[in-house]
Design a protein around this motif. Structure first.
Motif: not given
Length: 461
Positions: A34-39, A41-46, A100-109
């Protein structure tokens, strides 16, 4: 006597998708997601609403062929910088996957992020996992229609806002909103808003895990970037097996076969069957298993981030960490560091001024008053910075060479301008035929902003 008929197996080439109802879970990795999600989306929408030097901070103006990224203005000639940025992203992805494997997929994709947002909306409207399953099984009635309609309406609003934000990176967001309010939206803006909204709605609302399993190429080639020392989400078979409920005299492992790890998985896999390409590395199963281990007073980490070698060889945490810095990781890190340093150096020494010299092909050379020889050129001056400058034009390379046009010109910021200039030399100066000369452009208010360009001066026989 009749011969026994062989068993016939029917293999279906297509199987209908089974709906997945991920259970909501809380824990360390859920909070990190959720921290990654907020960060993100704040960048994308802001970002589209952020101003910089009186204009949009990040704007890819395709019509004007200018890319604004905060204080940097990139032109088509600066494509190498965008290419370098893409290379940096690619090598960073390789490095993160090797470590760390698919850490991008799991947290920021974006697919994971929007699926998480859409699932949150679904849970708020339709209820937890069991309630959603009951709702889908029951026949249609007013309550079901209301809940389904409210959910899809919320999805549609979020999707449209996402499409508007995406197009706002290519059309100034304030102009875009003004066109929408005045019903004057252009056809291309309408198409891309609709396309991106539909893609968001379809991918995050309907397709979800199918995008990760069948459409994303990353899931297919990730195996070439991981090895036995890559951190992945693993189930400790030696500790967990045999599975079963705890009881007096029961010879079972720590896994009580509660299936919580399966219920929280957004792709519906059982991590206890080993690493699978469908696993996106979101670590929801770790949070679920740890919560169960806490309740039964067993050690945490039955499902955890570990490596295949650490699980098989029972390596300690320090031993596992020491193996992270292996040749593959060091190579990726070195290449990434070199590219990043080169990219930043190129940006630091980049001169915000470009000059192209084009000879007038209609007149090679001509004789003017006092027997002087004159050539005509067109200087294409591009002020790539956002600060207006007065530039002084100078020319050298032949004795007595001079400009017959005003030597100074004003160029606004982030603009290009064509300036015709006439260059003369005295009779008898220069060799017959082509002579190399140099045009120099210097900012009067900032001599550090200068550029030189070679050209040819023609002297007739």
């Amino acid at each position: 006597m009749d011969k026994p008929q062989p068993d016939i197996a029917i293999v279906k080439m297509y199987a209908a998708r089974e709906e997945i109802y991920p259970r909501e879970i809380k824990g360390r990795y859920a909070s990190l997601r959720w921290i990654c999600l907020w960060l993100t989306q704040l960048v994308f929408y802001g970002l589209p609403w952020l101003n910089w030097n009186g204009r949009q901070a990040v704007l890819f103006d395709l019509g004007a062929r200018k890319f604004y990224i905060f204080g940097i203005v990139l032109w088509p000639q600066d494509f190498i910088y965008l290419a370098a940025l893409l290379i940096i992203c690619a090598y960073a992805l390789f490095l993160f996957t090797a470590v760390a494997g698919r850490v991008w997929c799991g947290f920021a994709c974006p697919q994971t992020v929007y699926t998480e947002i859409f699932l949150w909306i679904e849970r708020r409207i339709e209820g937890p996992r069991s309630a959603r399953m009951r709702l889908d099984r029951q026949p249609w009635n007013a309550q079901k229609a209301f809940k389904k309609g409210a959910k899809h309406a919320a999805w549609a609003i979020l999707s449209i806002w996402t499409g508007l934000s995406f197009v706002g990176y290519f059309t100034p967001i304030h102009e875009l909103m003004g066109e929408i309010l005045s019903l004057g939206l252009g056809p291309w803006e309408t198409f891309w808003i609709g396309f991106y909204s539909f893609a968001t709605y379809g991918n995050a609302g309907w397709m979800r895990e199918q995008v990760c399993k069948y459409m994303c190429p990353y899931a297919r080639f990730q195996s070439s970037m991981i090895d036995k020392d890559t951190l992945i989400i693993t189930y400790d078979h030696q500790r967990g097996e045999p599975r079963g409920a705890k009881g007096k005299g029961a010879q079972t492992g720590d896994c009580i076969d509660c299936s919580m790890c399966v219920q929280v998985c957004p792709t519906g896999i059982d991590i206890r069957n080993g690493l699978q390409y469908e696993c996106i590395g979101c670590a929801a199963c770790i949070d679920a298993c740890n919560s169960v281990m806490t309740k039964i007073e067993a050690p945490l980490g039955l499902i955890r981030y570990s490596t295949e070698r650490a699980i098989m060889s029972r390596l300690s945490l320090p031993e596992m960490r020491r193996r992270v810095l292996r040749p593959r990781v060091l190579a990726y890190t070195a290449l990434l560091a070199i590219i990043v340093v080169a990219f930043l150096s190129m940006l630091a020494i980049r001169t915000p001024l470009k000059l192209d010299v084009i000879r007038d092909r209609g007149v090679m050379a001509r004789e003017v008053e006092d027997g002087m020889i004159e050539n005509v050129y067109r200087l294409q001056i591009m002020n790539t910075g956002e600060t207006p400058h007065r530039f002084r034009i100078a020319v050298s390379g032949i004795d007595s060479i001079t400009l017959a046009t005003p030597p100074e010109v004003d160029i606004d910021g982030a603009t290009t301008r064509a300036i015709p200039v006439r260059v003369r030399v005295n009779a008898g100066k220069g060799a017959h035929g082509s002579n190399k000369i140099i045009f120099e452009l210097i900012a009067v208010d900032n001599p550090a902003v200068e550029v030189r360009e070679k050209a040819v001066f023609f002297v007739p026989r």
